[in-house]
Design a protein around this motif. Structure first.
Motif, PDB file in Angstrom:
ATOM      1  N   PHE A 163     -15.487 -16.976 -41.529  1.00  0.00           N
ATOM      2  CA  PHE A 163     -15.197 -18.343 -41.106  1.00  0.00           C
ATOM      3  C   PHE A 163     -15.107 -18.457 -39.585  1.00  0.00           C
ATOM      4  CE2 PHE A 163     -12.055 -21.939 -40.585  1.00  0.00           C
ATOM      5  CZ  PHE A 163     -12.992 -22.917 -40.794  1.00  0.00           C
ATOM      6  N   TYR A 164     -14.500 -17.477 -38.949  1.00  0.00           N
ATOM      7  CA  TYR A 164     -14.445 -17.490 -37.480  1.00  0.00           C
ATOM      8  C   TYR A 164     -15.856 -17.514 -36.899  1.00  0.00           C
ATOM      9  CZ  TYR A 164     -13.599 -15.923 -32.679  1.00  0.00           C
ATOM     10  OH  TYR A 164     -13.582 -15.818 -31.309  1.00  0.00           O
ATOM     11  N   ASP A 165     -16.731 -16.673 -37.412  1.00  0.00           N
ATOM     12  CA  ASP A 165     -18.110 -16.620 -36.921  1.00  0.00           C
ATOM     13  C   ASP A 165     -18.838 -17.937 -37.180  1.00  0.00           C
ATOM     14  OD1 ASP A 165     -17.761 -14.004 -36.080  1.00  0.00           O
ATOM     15  OD2 ASP A 165     -18.466 -13.150 -37.957  1.00  0.00           O
ATOM     16  N   GLU A 166     -18.557 -18.566 -38.313  1.00  0.00           N
ATOM     17  CA  GLU A 166     -19.170 -19.857 -38.614  1.00  0.00           C
ATOM     18  C   GLU A 166     -18.786 -20.896 -37.555  1.00  0.00           C
ATOM     19  OE1 GLU A 166     -18.754 -23.481 -41.882  1.00  0.00           O
ATOM     20  OE2 GLU A 166     -18.164 -21.452 -42.484  1.00  0.00           O
ATOM     21  N   CYS A 167     -17.515 -20.927 -37.179  1.00  0.00           N
ATOM     22  CA  CYS A 167     -17.067 -21.883 -36.162  1.00  0.00           C
ATOM     23  C   CYS A 167     -17.718 -21.604 -34.809  1.00  0.00           C
ATOM     24  CB  CYS A 167     -15.546 -21.833 -36.036  1.00  0.00           C
ATOM     25  SG  CYS A 167     -14.651 -22.430 -37.494  1.00  0.00           S
ATOM     26  N   ILE A 168     -17.832 -20.335 -34.435  1.00  0.00           N
ATOM     27  CA  ILE A 168     -18.478 -19.983 -33.165  1.00  0.00           C
ATOM     28  C   ILE A 168     -19.947 -20.381 -33.188  1.00  0.00           C
ATOM     29  CG2 ILE A 168     -19.135 -18.073 -31.651  1.00  0.00           C
ATOM     30  CD1 ILE A 168     -16.147 -18.739 -31.571  1.00  0.00           C
ATOM     31  N   LEU A 169     -20.623 -20.135 -34.297  1.00  0.00           N
ATOM     32  CA  LEU A 169     -22.051 -20.459 -34.417  1.00  0.00           C
ATOM     33  C   LEU A 169     -22.284 -21.964 -34.296  1.00  0.00           C
ATOM     34  CD1 LEU A 169     -24.954 -19.487 -35.105  1.00  0.00           C
ATOM     35  CD2 LEU A 169     -24.369 -19.833 -37.521  1.00  0.00           C
ATOM     36  N   LYS A 170     -21.395 -22.764 -34.877  1.00  0.00           N
ATOM     37  CA  LYS A 170     -21.602 -24.210 -34.913  1.00  0.00           C
ATOM     38  C   LYS A 170     -21.105 -24.922 -33.654  1.00  0.00           C
ATOM     39  CE  LYS A 170     -21.584 -24.553 -39.948  1.00  0.00           C
ATOM     40  NZ  LYS A 170     -20.858 -24.967 -41.174  1.00  0.00           N
ATOM     41  N   TYR A 171     -20.125 -24.335 -32.956  1.00  0.00           N
ATOM     42  CA  TYR A 171     -19.519 -25.035 -31.824  1.00  0.00           C
ATOM     43  C   TYR A 171     -19.553 -24.242 -30.525  1.00  0.00           C
ATOM     44  CZ  TYR A 171     -17.826 -28.313 -35.309  1.00  0.00           C
ATOM     45  OH  TYR A 171     -17.747 -29.237 -36.323  1.00  0.00           O
ATOM     46  N   LEU A 172     -20.152 -23.057 -30.542  1.00  0.00           N
ATOM     47  CA  LEU A 172     -20.337 -22.242 -29.340  1.00  0.00           C
ATOM     48  C   LEU A 172     -19.008 -22.040 -28.607  1.00  0.00           C
ATOM     49  CD1 LEU A 172     -23.738 -23.759 -28.159  1.00  0.00           C
ATOM     50  CD2 LEU A 172     -23.330 -21.769 -29.633  1.00  0.00           C
ATOM     51  N   ASP A 173     -18.915 -22.479 -27.355  1.00  0.00           N
ATOM     52  CA  ASP A 173     -17.706 -22.232 -26.553  1.00  0.00           C
ATOM     53  C   ASP A 173     -16.466 -22.914 -27.126  1.00  0.00           C
ATOM     54  OD1 ASP A 173     -19.222 -20.742 -24.842  1.00  0.00           O
ATOM     55  OD2 ASP A 173     -19.428 -22.313 -23.317  1.00  0.00           O
ATOM     56  N   CYS A 174     -16.653 -23.976 -27.891  1.00  0.00           N
ATOM     57  CA  CYS A 174     -15.512 -24.677 -28.506  1.00  0.00           C
ATOM     58  C   CYS A 174     -15.180 -24.136 -29.893  1.00  0.00           C
ATOM     59  CB  CYS A 174     -15.811 -26.174 -28.600  1.00  0.00           C
ATOM     60  SG  CYS A 174     -15.979 -27.003 -27.004  1.00  0.00           S
ATOM     61  N   GLY A 175     -15.940 -23.141 -30.357  1.00  0.00           N
ATOM     62  CA  GLY A 175     -15.781 -22.652 -31.718  1.00  0.00           C
ATOM     63  C   GLY A 175     -14.415 -22.083 -32.013  1.00  0.00           C
ATOM     64  N   GLU A 176     -13.851 -21.339 -31.065  1.00  0.00           N
ATOM     65  CA  GLU A 176     -12.537 -20.754 -31.304  1.00  0.00           C
ATOM     66  C   GLU A 176     -11.460 -21.824 -31.393  1.00  0.00           C
ATOM     67  OE1 GLU A 176      -9.629 -17.510 -29.141  1.00  0.00           O
ATOM     68  OE2 GLU A 176     -11.731 -17.003 -29.494  1.00  0.00           O
ATOM     69  N   LEU A 177     -11.597 -22.880 -30.610  1.00  0.00           N
ATOM     70  CA  LEU A 177     -10.644 -23.988 -30.676  1.00  0.00           C
ATOM     71  C   LEU A 177     -10.726 -24.680 -32.032  1.00  0.00           C
ATOM     72  CD1 LEU A 177      -8.548 -25.834 -29.356  1.00  0.00           C
ATOM     73  CD2 LEU A 177     -10.447 -27.145 -28.369  1.00  0.00           C
ATOM     74  N   VAL A 178     -11.931 -24.904 -32.519  1.00  0.00           N
ATOM     75  CA  VAL A 178     -12.121 -25.505 -33.841  1.00  0.00           C
ATOM     76  C   VAL A 178     -11.452 -24.642 -34.910  1.00  0.00           C
ATOM     77  CG1 VAL A 178     -13.849 -26.016 -35.619  1.00  0.00           C
ATOM     78  CG2 VAL A 178     -14.220 -26.767 -33.250  1.00  0.00           C
ATOM     79  N   TRP A 179     -11.714 -23.345 -34.851  1.00  0.00           N
ATOM     80  CA  TRP A 179     -11.128 -22.411 -35.804  1.00  0.00           C
ATOM     81  C   TRP A 179      -9.599 -22.454 -35.758  1.00  0.00           C
ATOM     82  CZ3 TRP A 179      -8.772 -17.521 -34.403  1.00  0.00           C
ATOM     83  CH2 TRP A 179      -8.486 -16.704 -35.490  1.00  0.00           C
ATOM     84  N   LEU A 180      -9.024 -22.511 -34.560  1.00  0.00           N
ATOM     85  CA  LEU A 180      -7.569 -22.553 -34.423  1.00  0.00           C
ATOM     86  C   LEU A 180      -6.983 -23.847 -34.981  1.00  0.00           C
ATOM     87  CD1 LEU A 180      -7.122 -20.953 -30.881  1.00  0.00           C
ATOM     88  CD2 LEU A 180      -6.403 -19.973 -33.081  1.00  0.00           C
ATOM     89  N   HIS A 181      -7.694 -24.971 -34.820  1.00  0.00           N
ATOM     90  CA  HIS A 181      -7.240 -26.221 -35.438  1.00  0.00           C
ATOM     91  C   HIS A 181      -7.137 -26.060 -36.954  1.00  0.00           C
ATOM     92  CE1 HIS A 181      -6.908 -29.004 -32.133  1.00  0.00           C
ATOM     93  NE2 HIS A 181      -8.143 -28.786 -31.714  1.00  0.00           N
ATOM     94  N   LEU A 182      -8.151 -25.413 -37.558  1.00  0.00           N
ATOM     95  CA  LEU A 182      -8.137 -25.213 -39.009  1.00  0.00           C
ATOM     96  C   LEU A 182      -7.064 -24.218 -39.426  1.00  0.00           C
ATOM     97  CD1 LEU A 182     -10.044 -26.597 -41.087  1.00  0.00           C
ATOM     98  CD2 LEU A 182     -10.866 -26.748 -38.749  1.00  0.00           C
ATOM     99  N   ILE A 183      -6.893 -23.151 -38.659  1.00  0.00           N
ATOM    100  CA  ILE A 183      -5.854 -22.174 -38.983  1.00  0.00           C
ATOM    101  C   ILE A 183      -4.476 -22.832 -38.956  1.00  0.00           C
ATOM    102  CG2 ILE A 183      -4.665 -20.102 -38.148  1.00  0.00           C
ATOM    103  CD1 ILE A 183      -7.264 -19.510 -39.587  1.00  0.00           C
ATOM    104  N   ASN A 184      -4.236 -23.699 -38.000  1.00  0.00           N
ATOM    105  CA  ASN A 184      -2.961 -24.414 -37.944  1.00  0.00           C
ATOM    106  C   ASN A 184      -2.748 -25.244 -39.207  1.00  0.00           C
ATOM    107  OD1 ASN A 184      -0.525 -25.504 -36.659  1.00  0.00           O
ATOM    108  ND2 ASN A 184      -1.697 -27.401 -36.487  1.00  0.00           N
ATOM    109  N   ALA A 185      -3.800 -25.933 -39.656  1.00  0.00           N
ATOM    110  CA  ALA A 185      -3.691 -26.706 -40.896  1.00  0.00           C
ATOM    111  C   ALA A 185      -3.442 -25.788 -42.088  1.00  0.00           C
ATOM    112  CB  ALA A 185      -4.952 -27.536 -41.116  1.00  0.00           C
TER     113      ALA A 185
END
Length: 347
Positions: A163-185
Motif C-alpha cells: 500500500f505504501y508503494d501504491e501511494c508513492i506510485l500514484k502521488y510521487l512526492d506527495c505519496g507518503e503524505l497520502v499514505w500517512l493520512h490513510l494510516i491516521n484514519a
C-alpha cells in the motif's frame, strides 16, 4: 447602536453549523457517486478490472478528516442491533471493482447495511480507492456502514505488502503524505463488532486476553497495532484444527492459533452463537469463499474473488433480523486454470 440578543447569535451559530454539515454531506455524496460511477480502464481484447478514477490530495485530506470525526464517536466494540439485514464483507485487498460489484448485487449503502472486517489495502492495485470509498461511505452513512480494522490497516504491514508503494506510485512526492493520512484514519478504526448480542465479528480471531467483552470495549483508539496482546490477536490470530489443544504460537510469527474446543469454550463463556472473521483463504475455500469451524460456531469469509489470480470464489455473509446467515457467493468473471500444486495461503 443596535444591540443584538444572545438568541440572535445562537441562531446564527446553528445556521452556520447546519451549512457546514450540509457542505460536508454534499462533498461526500459527490465523492462517493464519482467513485461508484467511474468506468473500467479499457484495453482491446482484454478483460479489465481496474477502475479509471483519480482522487486528489485535497479529497484524501477531506475524506480522512471527516471519517476520523465519525469513527471517534464509536467504541472499539461496536454493538449493532438495528438495520437488518446486514452484509458482512471479508478481505478486499484493493480489488476496487469487486467492492463495487458487491454494492451492485447487495444494495447501495444508503439503504443497505454493511460491516467490513478489514484488509482493504495491500496486494491489490487499488487499495487507495477501496479504502477511501469505504471511509467516505462511513462518514456519510454512519449508521449503515461499519468498518473494522484488519492486520493490513497498519503502518508496518502496509509498508511491506504494497500500500505504501501504491501511494508513492500514484502521488510521487506527495505519496507518503497520502499514505500517512490513510494510516491516521486506520488508527481510528474499531476492532470488533457484536450483532444482535450474539454474532461476534472481527478480522483475525479470538484472544486468550479476553476475560469479558468489556476488555475489547476498553481498547483505546487511535492506536497502532501492537506486536502482542488483545488488539494484536483480534486482527492477527487464526483457527487451526491441527494445533495442540488450546492456544499455540502462530506460524505467522505473531499472535496465536487456537483449536475448535477453544472456539466452543469461548462462545459458551461469552454467550456467543457464532463468530464471523476474515484474514485467511485456504484451498478448501476456493469453491464458495467461506469455511466453517467448530461445527459452525466460527465462520471464515473471504470477499476478494480471483485473489492473486487463484480463480477462487468470494463470499458475503448476510445476517437477517433473526440472526440467520445466508452466504452470497461471487465467482470470478474469468476462471483461470487452478494450480494443482497450490497450497493454503494465510494472509
Amino acid at each position: 447602536m443596535e444591540t443584538r440578543r444572545r438568541s440572535d447569535y445562537e441562531e446564527e451559530e446553528e445556521s452556520t453549523a447546519d451549512d457546514v454539515d450540509q457542505h460536508r454531506k454534499d462533498f461526500l455524496r459527490s465523492f462517493v457517486d464519482r467513485l461508484l460511477g467511474a468506468p473500467l480502464i479499457s484495453k482491446a481484447g482484454k478483460l479489465q478490472t481496474t477502475v479509471d478514477v483519480f482522487i486528489t490530495l485535497e479529497e484524501v485530506r477531506a475524506v480522512t478528516l471527516h471519517v476520523c470525526t465519525s469513527l471517534h464517536l464509536q467504541p472499539s466494540l461496536l454493538r449493532i442491533n438495528a438495520g437488518y439485514p446486514i452484509h458482512i464483507i471479508g478481505d478486499l485487498h484493493g480489488q476496487f471493482h469487486d467492492l463495487r460489484s458487491i454494492f451492485t448485487r447487495c444494495g447501495h449503502p444508503s439503504n443497505t447495511s454493511y460491516l467490513f472486517l478489514g484488509d482493504y489495502v495491500d496486494r491489490g492495485v487499488q487499495g487507495l480507492e477501496t479504502s477511501l470509498l469505504l471511509l467516505a461511505l462511513k462518514a456519510l452513512y454512519p449508521e449503515r456502514v461499519f468498518l473494522l480494522r484488519g492486520n493490513h490497516e497498519d503502518f508496518n504491514t502496509s509498508v511491506t505488502y504494497g500500500f505504501y508503494d501504491e501511494c508513492i506510485l500514484k502521488y510521487l512526492d506527495c505519496g507518503e503524505l497520502v499514505w500517512l493520512h490513510l494510516i491516521n484514519a486506520f488508527n481510528h478504526l474499531p476492532i470488533c463488532a457484536l450483532i444482535g448480542g450474539k454474532v461476534m465479528c472481527m478480522h483475525g480471531g479470538i484472544s486468550p486476553h479476553i476475560n469479558s467483552l468489556a476488555d475489547i470495549e476498553n481498547i483505546r483508539r487511535p492506536s497502532i497495532v501492537p506486536s502482542y496482546g488483545l488488539m494484536c490477536d483480534l486482527v492477527w490470530s487464526d483457527p487451526e484444527s491441527s494445533v495442540n489443544p488450546g492456544w499455540s504460537l502462530s506460524a505467522r510469527g505473531i499472535s496465536f492459533s487456537f483449536d475448535e474446543t477453544t472456539i466452543e469454550n469461548f462462545c459458551r463463556q461469552h454467550d456467543i452463537d457464532v463468530i464471523i472473521r476474515a484474514h485467511q483463504i485456504t484451498t478448501d475455500m476456493f469453491n464458495g469463499g467461506y469455511k466453517l469451524h467448530a461445527g459452525g460456531r466460527m465462520v471464515t469469509v473471504f470477499s476478494a474473488p480471483n485473489y492473486l489470480n487463484m480463480s477462487n470464489d468470494s463470499c458475503v455473509v448476510r445476517i437477517d433480523s433473526n440472526l440467520c446467515m445466508r452466504f452470497i457467493v461471487f465467482r470470478p468473471v474469468r476462471k483461470q486454470k487452478a494450480n494443482k500444486n497450490s497450497k493454503s495461503i494465510a494472509k
